[in-house]
Design an enzyme around this catalytic site. Sequence first.
Site, PDB file in Angstrom:
ATOM      1  N   GLU A 252       2.323  -6.143  -7.764  1.00  0.00           N
ATOM      2  CA  GLU A 252       0.906  -5.766  -7.899  1.00  0.00           C
ATOM      3  C   GLU A 252       0.839  -4.914  -9.156  1.00  0.00           C
ATOM      4  OE1 GLU A 252      -1.981  -3.678  -8.230  1.00  0.00           O
ATOM      5  OE2 GLU A 252      -1.370  -2.571  -6.429  1.00  0.00           O
ATOM      6  N   CYS A 286      -4.979   1.860  -9.216  1.00  0.00           N
ATOM      7  CA  CYS A 286      -4.908   0.552  -9.876  1.00  0.00           C
ATOM      8  C   CYS A 286      -6.224  -0.191  -9.684  1.00  0.00           C
ATOM      9  CB  CYS A 286      -3.715  -0.257  -9.398  1.00  0.00           C
ATOM     10  SG  CYS A 286      -3.653  -0.408  -7.646  1.00  0.00           S
TER      11      CYS A 286
HETATM   12  C1  UN1 Z   1      -3.674   1.927  -5.831  1.00  0.00           C
HETATM   13  O1  UN1 Z   1      -4.658   2.145  -6.517  1.00  0.00           O
HETATM   14  O2  UN1 Z   1      -2.543   1.829  -6.319  1.00  0.00           O
HETATM   15  O3  UN1 Z   1      -7.976   0.765  -2.266  1.00  0.00           O
HETATM   16  C2  UN1 Z   1      -3.792   1.839  -4.351  1.00  0.00           C
HETATM   17  C3  UN1 Z   1      -7.699   1.936  -2.512  1.00  0.00           C
HETATM   18  C4  UN1 Z   1      -6.539   2.586  -1.792  1.00  0.00           C
HETATM   19  C5  UN1 Z   1      -5.232   2.174  -2.368  1.00  0.00           C
HETATM   20  C6  UN1 Z   1      -5.151   2.191  -3.860  1.00  0.00           C
HETATM   21  N1  UN1 Z   1      -6.589   2.204  -0.413  1.00  0.00           N
HETATM   22  O4  UN1 Z   1      -8.329   2.593  -3.320  1.00  0.00           O
END
Ligand code: UN1
Length: 500
Positions: A252, A286
């Site tokens: 990812e 992310c």
């Molecule tokens: C990430 O940004 O690496 O959806 C994970 C979200 C969180 C997880 C983010 N549950 O913002």
Amino acid sequence: MSVDTPIAGRMLVAGTWSTPRDDFPSRSPAHRDTVIGHFPNATAEESRTAVDAARTAFLSWRRTSRIQRAECFYSLAQLIARDTDALALLMARECGKNITECRAEVVEGLHMVQYVFATGRMPIGEIVASELPEKDACTRRKPWGVVAVITPWNFPFAVPLWMLGPSLLEGNTAVFKPSEDTPAVGQKLVELFVEAGFPAGTVNLLHGDGRVGEELVRNPGVNVVLFTGSYDVGRRIQELSASMPDRLVAAEMGGKSAVVVCEDARFDLAVTAGILSAFKTTGQRCVSAGRILVHESLFTRYCEAFVQTAKRLRFGDPLDAANFAGPVIHEGSIEKVLGYNQLARTEGADVLLNGDRTSETGCYLSPFVYRMEHQPGIRCLREEVFGPHLALIPFRDDDHGIAIHNDTEYGLSMAVITESYRRMRLYRDECDYGMGYVNLPCIGAEVHLPFGGVKKSGNGHPSAAGLIEAVTHKTSWTVNHGTEIRMAQGLTTTIVGDTA
Ligand code: UN1
């Protein structure tokens, strides 16, 4: 132990903790002089030993009942619930996220563990019919073996649990390497696994930087690499793994997510969704939005409201729950974000909020917000920044909005703000993404949903609940209850000589 006593970094291999070593420090991004702990950088030999330990443990762990494995997660859940405050505090100190976000992340990790426990008694295969009535056929899932878990600093607790949870439940064993920016949280998590009663060798911990990750990935004893992080590292892992025929990589790799504000949007909801998507975690999810696409009829008004709200956000001490968000992770990140701010200026951005460094002792940045017409090939509108850097982009109609949305090499998450179910469906079907939201921010996924993306964001193996597919392979099993052999497809059973 006082929160200020530096943590002695140790690694766990085959159930034995190593003696502490001081190869590198973990520093708080809020005060670079504050050392959270000292940690070892695993040698090649230590990395090999960890993989061997996981391989040995696999032989017995996979034979343990699935329900017994799930029950270890029940114990783990109790420990996480017990330690929630301490875990959130350690995380806030080590990675600089606001304490409220850290608490939410511990809860997200807990949810994953609860999910894993709860699925322990659920069916793991299917009974399917055979052409022949005397045959029973079914599908079953089997674990691959040893899983390497390589995780980022921004979700140092929940993301490892997304990976370790399904992997261990299904009977795999793991070598876990947390980010070198958050080794203390990684180590604390592994201590909880030990306390919960996971047998020696089922979870092994290595500390260190990219070199340690590379050693792990190069080891042919690793069956599956589970990775969340940057595209470049994910790509490298895939390249190193390409020559190993039975190696599976679930990667990812970031995003350039967008919130699309349509002409019929509820205005205040659209502003809130935009602000949370862009600046929660200081833009270091992310899934964070680097772009907000706004219908031209609302554009000027939206830009004004967005900037007024962004100006009021307080980026400060992670331990003060009244702050909206904290610093970025390190000096390298400051340089990267400021570099992209400068790039945007040279690419023609109309700067509305001039993001800059705001502290000498901590890695604090104020938000950078600009308006820009979309044009193909503009780097700041296409590349991931991973910080408080946000473009406001006008669009003419839905086709134009969709075209802009898809004009990036990433495809992780997206949100559309609309009151129209037809429009919502159009964006759902035409945009490139792994996680889509309506009238919500593009952050905030829940663990029982698959978490992943397309294009440069992911290679088709989503994490969290979706990970069961990657950490198992599906087998079929067919049993004949007859006393002689009859074959499917009408295949004859005559053996040469029978009819002579
Ligand atoms: C990430 O940004 O690496 O959806 C994970 C979200 C969180 C997880 C983010 N549950 O913002």
